[in-house]
Design a protein around this motif. Structure first.
Motif, short mmCIF file in Angstrom:
data_model
loop_
_atom_site.label_atom_id
_atom_site.label_comp_id
_atom_site.label_asym_id
_atom_site.label_seq_id
_atom_site.Cartn_x
_atom_site.Cartn_y
_atom_site.Cartn_z
N VAL A 131 0.86 -1.20 0.00
CA VAL A 131 0.00 0.00 0.00
C VAL A 131 0.89 1.25 0.00
O VAL A 131 0.42 2.36 0.07
CB VAL A 131 -0.94 0.07 1.23
CG1 VAL A 131 -1.97 -1.03 1.18
CG2 VAL A 131 -0.16 0.04 2.54
N GLU A 132 2.21 1.04 -0.07
CA GLU A 132 3.15 2.15 0.05
C GLU A 132 4.27 2.01 -0.94
O GLU A 132 5.39 2.38 -0.68
CB GLU A 132 3.72 2.22 1.47
CG GLU A 132 4.09 0.91 2.08
CD GLU A 132 5.15 0.15 1.30
OE1 GLU A 132 4.76 -0.85 0.66
OE2 GLU A 132 6.33 0.54 1.32
N TYR A 133 3.92 1.47 -2.10
CA TYR A 133 4.99 1.13 -3.02
C TYR A 133 4.67 1.67 -4.41
O TYR A 133 5.00 2.79 -4.74
CB TYR A 133 5.18 -0.39 -2.99
CG TYR A 133 6.32 -0.92 -3.80
CD1 TYR A 133 7.54 -0.28 -3.81
CD2 TYR A 133 6.16 -2.08 -4.57
CE1 TYR A 133 8.59 -0.77 -4.57
CE2 TYR A 133 7.21 -2.59 -5.32
CZ TYR A 133 8.42 -1.92 -5.32
OH TYR A 133 9.44 -2.41 -6.07
N LEU A 134 3.97 0.90 -5.21
CA LEU A 134 3.68 1.31 -6.58
C LEU A 134 2.19 1.56 -6.76
O LEU A 134 1.36 0.88 -6.16
CB LEU A 134 4.08 0.19 -7.55
CG LEU A 134 5.55 -0.22 -7.56
CD1 LEU A 134 5.72 -1.46 -8.44
CD2 LEU A 134 6.41 0.92 -8.07
N LYS A 135 1.87 2.50 -7.64
CA LYS A 135 0.45 2.74 -7.97
C LYS A 135 -0.18 1.47 -8.54
O LYS A 135 -1.35 1.18 -8.26
CB LYS A 135 0.33 3.87 -9.01
CG LYS A 135 0.33 5.25 -8.38
CD LYS A 135 0.34 6.34 -9.42
CE LYS A 135 -1.01 6.46 -10.11
NZ LYS A 135 -1.03 7.59 -11.08
#
Ligand SMILES: [Zn+2]
Ligand SMILES: [Zn+2]
Length: 280
Positions: A121-125
């Motif tokens: 949830v904090e990496y890639l779109k």
């Protein structure tokens, strides 16, 4: 004010540079205290945490550095441990038995219920969007609420000292493409999560890891820090460095944000306890 940072990632996990490079950088930059917090191994294959087989070497090397540099800097040995519901938690006895100085509790992953894999949830779109579509039927609000439910769950389970990057779910939410932080439902999630952290006496991390020239991207957002102050939640400052030269990135901006939120003190880990230090 002591110069400290307890959140760092070396080549043992997803950072660059050896642990010793971080120590040298911390000494050069006049740090009083520096902590290692490699990503604890996950029970499935991934490319960003330490593999389980490497954990003994990590512990051995951090202990060696602590001894070698004991006259130059106070080094602490920690881990950033993920909370994954029904799978792993900073509260697991396993981490107690490692004899660490501290633990950062963080959530990075949610399950894709279609494929069974865990996505950031904090990496890639692309991962965020796969989760929104596969697990949450296209409803971003449900994903964000689930993220904060898990943060509260992790807080209730305890076993960690520092609440890592509280609102990291905003990482790909540039220009509010997925949700708007000013909406009542979001404020309500933050409010109940902070209440939980206050009840469980955890320290809230101010994390400058993803600032990228935009200080509003410090975790948590300035308005959340103001709300945390109203709950009297203790805070501390971390850079979440993935490179040795990033260990004090945006500390001045973060200090200003703390002061603007009404904080005058932050927590530092000296000897074997967390004590208050004046923000200057
Ligand atoms: Zn993290
Ligand atoms: Zn981290």
């Amino acid at each position: 004010m002591f110069k400290t940072n307890y959140h760092s990632h070396s080549e043992f996990c997803d950072g660059t540079g050896k642990l010793e490079d971080y120590v040298k950088s911390a000494i050069e930059r006049n740090f009083d205290l520096f902590g290692f917090s490699g990503h604890a191994p996950l029970p499935f294959k991934n490319d960003w945490t330490m593999p389980k087989n490497d954990l003994p070497a990590y512990l051995e090397e951090t202990k060696r550095l602590k001894t070698v540099y004991k006259n130059d800097i106070d080094l602490k040995i920690g881990l950033e441990v993920d909370y994954i519901e029904n799978t792993m938690s900073p509260s697991d006895q396993y981490y107690r038995d490692l004899g660490l100085d501290y633990i950062i509790g963080s959530i990075h992953l949610l399950p894709d219920t279609n494929t069974g894999e865990y996505l950031g949830v904090e990496y890639l779109k692309s991962e965020m969007e796969q989760l929104i579509n596969n697990t949450f039927g296209g409803n971003t609000q449900l994903l964000v609420k689930e993220y904060y439910r898990l943060v509260r769950d992790m807080s209730e389970h305890g076993g960690f000292d520092i609440m890592g990057h509280l609102d990291v779910v905003k990482k790909t939410n540039i220009n509010s493409i997925y949700f708007n932080e000013t909406e009542d439902w979001y404020k309500a999630e933050i409010d109940s999560t902070l209440e939980c952290i206050a009840d469980n006496k955890q320290i809230l991390e101010i994390n400058t890891g993803q600032v990228l020239n935009d200080p509003t991207r410090i975790y948590p957002s300035p308005w959340i820090l103001q709300m945390a102050k109203s709950y009297d939640i203790p805070i501390m400052l971390n850079s979440d460095a993935h490179r040795p030269d990033h260990i004090d990135n945006y500390f001045e901006e973060a200090k200003l944000m703390m002061i603007n939120a009404g904080y005058r003190e932050l927590k530092v880990f000296i000897e074997d306890k967390w004590i208050s230090d004046k923000i200057t």
